[in-house]
Design a protein around this motif. Structure first.
Motif, PDB file in Angstrom:
ATOM      1  N   LYS A  79      17.722  -1.038  -0.105  1.00  0.00           N
ATOM      2  CA  LYS A  79      18.837  -1.337   0.804  1.00  0.00           C
ATOM      3  C   LYS A  79      18.958  -0.261   1.883  1.00  0.00           C
ATOM      4  N   ILE A  80      18.939   0.991   1.453  1.00  0.00           N
ATOM      5  CA  ILE A  80      19.101   2.100   2.408  1.00  0.00           C
ATOM      6  C   ILE A  80      17.956   2.099   3.422  1.00  0.00           C
ATOM      7  N   LEU A  81      16.742   1.926   2.902  1.00  0.00           N
ATOM      8  CA  LEU A  81      15.584   1.971   3.799  1.00  0.00           C
ATOM      9  C   LEU A  81      15.637   0.842   4.827  1.00  0.00           C
ATOM     10  N   VAL A  82      15.964  -0.361   4.383  1.00  0.00           N
ATOM     11  CA  VAL A  82      15.979  -1.490   5.315  1.00  0.00           C
ATOM     12  C   VAL A  82      17.063  -1.288   6.380  1.00  0.00           C
ATOM     13  N   GLU A  83      18.132  -0.651   6.010  1.00  0.00           N
ATOM     14  CA  GLU A  83      19.187  -0.345   6.985  1.00  0.00           C
ATOM     15  C   GLU A  83      18.678   0.697   7.998  1.00  0.00           C
ATOM     16  N   ASP A  84      17.932   1.691   7.517  1.00  0.00           N
ATOM     17  CA  ASP A  84      17.477   2.791   8.381  1.00  0.00           C
ATOM     18  C   ASP A  84      16.232   2.465   9.209  1.00  0.00           C
ATOM     19  N   VAL A  85      15.452   1.465   8.771  1.00  0.00           N
ATOM     20  CA  VAL A  85      14.191   1.073   9.431  1.00  0.00           C
ATOM     21  C   VAL A  85      13.303   2.283   9.770  1.00  0.00           C
ATOM     22  N   PRO A  86      12.857   3.046   8.790  1.00  0.00           N
ATOM     23  CA  PRO A  86      11.943   4.151   9.100  1.00  0.00           C
ATOM     24  C   PRO A  86      10.616   3.612   9.649  1.00  0.00           C
ATOM     25  N   VAL A  87      10.197   2.445   9.182  1.00  0.00           N
ATOM     26  CA  VAL A  87       9.022   1.751   9.728  1.00  0.00           C
ATOM     27  C   VAL A  87       9.435   0.288   9.882  1.00  0.00           C
ATOM     28  N   ALA A  88       8.643  -0.474  10.672  1.00  0.00           N
ATOM     29  CA  ALA A  88       9.009  -1.881  10.874  1.00  0.00           C
ATOM     30  C   ALA A  88       8.105  -2.764  10.020  1.00  0.00           C
ATOM     31  N   TRP A  89       8.671  -3.304   8.936  1.00  0.00           N
ATOM     32  CA  TRP A  89       7.862  -4.095   8.002  1.00  0.00           C
ATOM     33  C   TRP A  89       7.538  -5.440   8.611  1.00  0.00           C
ATOM     34  N   MET A  90       6.271  -5.838   8.508  1.00  0.00           N
ATOM     35  CA  MET A  90       5.818  -7.067   9.155  1.00  0.00           C
ATOM     36  C   MET A  90       5.571  -8.185   8.135  1.00  0.00           C
ATOM     37  N   LEU A  91       4.437  -8.126   7.463  1.00  0.00           N
ATOM     38  CA  LEU A  91       4.071  -9.229   6.569  1.00  0.00           C
ATOM     39  C   LEU A  91       3.532  -8.726   5.242  1.00  0.00           C
ATOM     40  N   GLU A  92       3.790  -9.513   4.195  1.00  0.00           N
ATOM     41  CA  GLU A  92       3.044  -9.338   2.953  1.00  0.00           C
ATOM     42  C   GLU A  92       1.755 -10.106   3.189  1.00  0.00           C
ATOM     43  N   LEU A  93       0.658  -9.385   3.264  1.00  0.00           N
ATOM     44  CA  LEU A  93      -0.597 -10.035   3.654  1.00  0.00           C
ATOM     45  C   LEU A  93      -1.181 -10.829   2.493  1.00  0.00           C
ATOM     46  N   GLN A  94      -1.872 -11.884   2.863  1.00  0.00           N
ATOM     47  CA  GLN A  94      -2.586 -12.633   1.847  1.00  0.00           C
ATOM     48  C   GLN A  94      -4.019 -12.778   2.347  1.00  0.00           C
ATOM     49  N   PHE A  95      -4.956 -12.315   1.543  1.00  0.00           N
ATOM     50  CA  PHE A  95      -6.358 -12.437   1.927  1.00  0.00           C
ATOM     51  C   PHE A  95      -6.960 -13.563   1.108  1.00  0.00           C
ATOM     52  N   PRO A  96      -7.153 -14.730   1.711  1.00  0.00           N
ATOM     53  CA  PRO A  96      -7.626 -15.861   0.926  1.00  0.00           C
ATOM     54  C   PRO A  96      -9.071 -15.689   0.461  1.00  0.00           C
ATOM     55  N   THR A  97      -9.326 -16.047  -0.777  1.00  0.00           N
ATOM     56  CA  THR A  97     -10.690 -16.053  -1.294  1.00  0.00           C
ATOM     57  C   THR A  97     -11.210 -17.485  -1.167  1.00  0.00           C
ATOM     58  N   ILE A  98     -12.356 -17.621  -0.496  1.00  0.00           N
ATOM     59  CA  ILE A  98     -12.933 -18.953  -0.277  1.00  0.00           C
ATOM     60  C   ILE A  98     -14.167 -19.086  -1.164  1.00  0.00           C
ATOM     61  N   THR A  99     -14.213 -20.154  -1.945  1.00  0.00           N
ATOM     62  CA  THR A  99     -15.362 -20.340  -2.845  1.00  0.00           C
ATOM     63  C   THR A  99     -15.799 -21.800  -2.841  1.00  0.00           C
ATOM     64  N   ARG A 100     -17.027 -22.014  -3.294  1.00  0.00           N
ATOM     65  CA  ARG A 100     -17.425 -23.385  -3.629  1.00  0.00           C
ATOM     66  C   ARG A 100     -16.615 -23.766  -4.861  1.00  0.00           C
ATOM     67  N   CYS A 101     -16.198 -25.022  -4.926  1.00  0.00           N
ATOM     68  CA  CYS A 101     -15.342 -25.422  -6.050  1.00  0.00           C
ATOM     69  C   CYS A 101     -16.070 -25.355  -7.388  1.00  0.00           C
ATOM     70  N   LYS A 102     -17.394 -25.321  -7.358  1.00  0.00           N
ATOM     71  CA  LYS A 102     -18.133 -25.236  -8.631  1.00  0.00           C
ATOM     72  C   LYS A 102     -17.951 -23.863  -9.283  1.00  0.00           C
ATOM     73  N   VAL A 103     -17.503 -22.862  -8.514  1.00  0.00           N
ATOM     74  CA  VAL A 103     -17.260 -21.536  -9.102  1.00  0.00           C
ATOM     75  C   VAL A 103     -15.879 -21.567  -9.766  1.00  0.00           C
ATOM     76  N   LYS A 104     -15.847 -21.514 -11.077  1.00  0.00           N
ATOM     77  CA  LYS A 104     -14.588 -21.644 -11.812  1.00  0.00           C
ATOM     78  C   LYS A 104     -14.134 -20.276 -12.334  1.00  0.00           C
ATOM     79  N   ASN A 105     -12.838 -20.163 -12.516  1.00  0.00           N
ATOM     80  CA  ASN A 105     -12.255 -18.980 -13.173  1.00  0.00           C
ATOM     81  C   ASN A 105     -12.654 -17.649 -12.547  1.00  0.00           C
TER      82      ASN A 105
END
Lengths: 516, 323
Positions: free
Chosen positions: A471-497
């Protein structure tokens, strides 16, 4: 009653059918992309991303973590914590051997701890609360802490604390040990060959302790330095797995639509990469909290997510990613509101002073993001100048505090004590280094909260402390938070688990199989 | 001739030394610290760790001392140790040398052969449609950025018609031997070598054409024609041979840069050569590796300059070795 029986039968049939459908098949080769080429594979000595991605198959840690970050057994089959939360006892799995046939024992764990304290900066920090490590017998290891340390059970993943073979490293010069180039671990795959600039080849460990695993015979990690060429390699069927971050984001939708292609964002829960803008709190207009808040209001983060990141990821609400422990969204919110941003800038007396923006030199996506943010900030009347550098040059500028706004993204390692506090506490202000508190934010209350949070018990107490800190940090904005990144993994569907834990492709392919 | 070579070698060593000293300082002038890069990659950047890395790699010593240690190493043919790859620099360079030489020498041969051939035709048929067609063809490949030609090549020959592999040096995992392996490597080589070769071809084409047109106007060509020699003989034996001198100069300069000159081609086609090694070293501020590649390239330039001077004499016996 009859309905219940019917339901039960249906469920049983369904389960059997799905179990049959999911029965792993053995054999086959997986071709995966590794980008960039790792500088080496000795995980205890080199801890960058590509090294872990390949070596996570060769080495193992005591524990793995589920997508919800609960500890799972790996080389330790069970563990217990004393009532005062200061003694952690691990029971090691019996019958585990190193790839050269020697048995894995508690002596290896003790040696690894000592070695990592010298070669692995993150492990050294994680182990700072450890008073002593003992091995009462060959298959028991006891860690005694100086004081309770909340995230302690979260530090045993393979990249954070890989086990090293004592018999090959003890008494040698670690830097020049020949096994650095032909690593020996306990993992499901063994190192076979590395043609520099071309590929790294791992083969199945026939003596792996989990019977029947791994299912795959071989993994080829292909080294293709150009992003477009990596996409083509997938398109033309030369590789089956594109781990997160291997291709530019704008290629993801196109590749996702290819026949027999599966895409998942899972497997990054442990790392939880969070992107933000460093704001230099020390000088100029950004020293004023209102200007920093204006920046939060001025930036259209949904646009960044939807257009630049192709809808992947999540707008960040504060210093913790929503996937790590003790996250709360009960914090002040900064919706896209240019009018409010302008008002705040006016109130702060901003008169168009020049502000330097340092984008991240990680390729097209980041460059475009830099341009979008620049445009957003200029729209509310800020005078932005973009500074172009390569990664090393950018790091130097940030470490020397010679910037106003700079892009970054960092891993959070599942717990605020491991991957959040380091960016906000004043003890982490050190010129010349990056990835600590380079923004120069200093707040005694935050310092105390993070210090208390790391050692507080029970869990509910930690939750309370971190909620307050957020709460305190978001009020103070020491840095400007942008995104929770998601790095998608792309596979052939035959690769399971392929991805079964919160560490994802960085945790090895021991559960993966090919549905031929 | 011997004294000429000896003098050139001595000059070469002085030039090399100057190159080493200059590069040593130039690299360090670039912002970015290798220890910080590595600490950053390790996900931890505490002071102790960065200090440890600096000590480990000798970066904590004063610059003149670092330079002295480096030059002393070079004198004993030791190019130093790569911070990042944790291996001797010479080993890293030698690992990549065969692939680079295969690519660049093939491209060199393609560019020189096609360039001289097309240039000769263009000069022979100067002002005709053939001349214009050759000029346009050559300039198209010279004007387009290499990475663009490479990507279009991949799109056409790998993705659309699927004739050629899009990346790498050989088919990974195929474990081919003998002739099958040679054919496999050749198939991988075609696109990168053509991309690079066609780019350099343009300069040889234009140079040969211009030079031949100039020679053609000289008196001895008229004499040859007056003697009743056939046009083919005049072109080949009298005009081409005399026109080749500037082409040899260009080829000499070009040959010297073969080792480090294929960064983009190697990157797009994932060709495991030295150009890429150098590029990665630059991004990582891997000083020793970078300097090692520079030194190797410089030595190659010096050697090829010497060879060019010697070849001059073979092409034109009027040139003497002025010692």
């Amino acid at each position: 009653m009859s309905k219940r029986v019917l339901l039960g039968l249906l469920l049983a049939c369904g389960l059997t059918a799905s179990a049959l459908a999911q029965e792993p098949k053995t054999g086959g080769v997986i071709n995966a992309v590794i980008q960039p080429e790792p500088p080496g594979l000795m995980l205890a000595m080199i801890q960058n991303g590509p090294t872990q991605m390949v070596s996570g198959n060769i080495f193992e840690g005591l524990l793995r973590y589920s997508p919800k970050l609960e500890p799972l057994p790996e080389l330790a089959e069970s563990w217990s914590v004393s009532e005062d939360a200061k003694t952690y006892t691990f029971k090691l799995r019996k019958g585990v051997t190193w790839h050269d046939g020697k048995p894995f024992t508690a002596a290896d764990v003790l040696f690894s701890v000592e070695m990592l304290k010298q070669t692995h900066a993150r492990a050294r920090n994680n182990l700072a609360q450890v008073d002593k490590v003992e091995a009462p017998d060959d298959y028991t290891v006891v860690f005694t802490l100086k004081q309770p340390f909340g995230p302690f059970l979260g530090i045993f993943e393979v990249g954070s604390m890989p086990m090293v073979p004592k018999h090959l490293y003890d008494g040698t010069d670690w830097k020049t040990n020949p096994y650095n180039n032909a690593p020996v671990g306990t993992g499901p795959f063994m190192f076979k060959e590395w043609q520099k600039g071309s590929f790294i080849r791992l083969v199945k460990n026939p003596n792996y302790y989990e019977k029947g695993k791994p299912y795959i015979d071989e993994i080829y990690w292909q080294i293709i330095p150009d992003a477009a060429a990596r996409s083509v390699a997938y398109e033309t069927g030369k590789v089956d797995v594109l781990p997160g971050g291997s291709v530019e984001n704008f290629d993801v939708p196109r590749l996702s639509k290819l026949k027999d292609t599966c895409v998942t964002g899972a497997g990054w829960e442990f790392f939880s990469p969070l992107a933000w803008l460093w704001l230099n709190n020390r000088q100029g207009p950004l020293a004023d909290k209102r200007v920093r808040q204006a920046i939060m209001y001025a930036i259209d983060r949904d646009f960044a997510k939807d257009v630049i990141w192709n809808g992947l990821g999540k707008v960040a609400t504060g210093p913790s990613a929503s996937t790590i422990k003790y996250y709360t969204d009960d914090v002040p919110k900064y919706a896209y509101d240019p009018a409010k941003a302008k008002a705040l800038l006016k109130e702060a007396g901003y008169k168009g002073e020049k502000i330097r923006l340092l984008p991240l030199a990680y390729g097209e996506t980041w460059q475009r993001w830099g341009e979008a943010v620049k445009q957003n900030l200029m729209d509310v009347g800020m005078n932005i100048e973009t500074i172009s550098t390569d990664v090393a040059g950018g790091n130097q500028k940030i470490g020397d505090w010679d910037y106003d706004i700079a892009f970054t993204y960092l891993y959070q390692y599942g717990d605020p004590a491991l991957g959040v506090g380091r960016n906000y506490v004043s003890s982490a202000i050190a010129k010349g280094q990056v990835f600590n508190n380079v923004e120069g934010y200093s707040n005694p209350e935050i310092d105390k909260l993070f210090a208390d949070g790391a050692v507080a018990t029970p869990d509910s107490k930690r939750k309370e402390i971190y909620a307050k800190a957020q709460k305190i940090l978001v009020e103070d904005v020491p840095v400007a938070w942008m995104l929770e990144l998601q790095f998608p993994t792309i596979t052939r569907c035959k690769v399971k688990n392929l991805i079964t834990t919160g560490i994802g492709v960085n945790d090895g392919f021991k559960d993966a199989w090919l549905d031929k | 001739m011997l004294s000429f070579v000896a003098q050139r070698v001595v000059k070469g060593v002085i030039v090399l030394l100057a190159i080493i000293v200059l590069n040593f300082f130039l690299i360090r002038l670039a912002p970015g610290d290798p220890a910080v890069v590595m600490a950053g990659e390790a996900g931890a950047s505490d002071q102790v760790f960065v200090k440890q890395l600096r000590e480990k790699f000798g970066l904590d010593k004063p610059l003149p001392e670092q330079l002295f240690i480096y030059v002393k190493g070079i004198a004993t043919l030791d190019l130093g140790f790569s911070f990042r790859q944790q291996a001797p620099v010479s080993k890293l360079i030698l690992e990549r040398l065969p692939a680079t030489l295969l690519l660049t020498l093939t491209a060199f041969a393609i560019s020189l052969a096609l360039g001289v051939l097309f240039g000769t035709f263009a000069a022979r048929f100067a002002g005709t449609f053939l001349d214009t067609a050759i000029t346009i063809f050559a300039l198209i490949f010279y004007a387009m950025p290499i990475f663009w030609v490479a990507l279009m090549g991949i799109l056409l020959f790998s993705v659309t018609v699927d004739w050629l592999p899009s990346f790498g040096y050989e088919t990974v995992g195929a474990n081919l031997t003998g002739l099958a392996h040679v054919v496999d490597v050749a198939r991988h080589l075609i696109m990168p070598a053509m991309t690079l070769g066609l780019f350099f071809m343009a300069t040889y084409t234009r140079m040969t054409r211009a030079s031949m047109l100039e020679v053609k106007r000289l008196d001895f060509v008229k004499t040859a024609r007056a003697k009743g020699l056939s046009d083919a003989v005049i072109q080949r034996r009298h005009v081409l041979r005399n026109a080749l001198l500037p082409v040899v100069t260009l080829a000499g300069v070009h040959a010297g840069t073969l080792i480090g000159g294929a960064v983009i081609t190697e990157t797009v086609f994932a060709w495991p050569g030295i150009g890429r090694l150098m590029y990665d070293a630059l991004l990582q501020r891997d000083y020793n590796l970078l300097l090692g590649v520079f030194v190797t390239c410089s030595v190659m330039v010096l050697i090829f300059n010497l060879i060019t001077d010697l070849v001059y004499r073979l092409v034109d016996p009027r040139i003497e070795f002025a010692a």
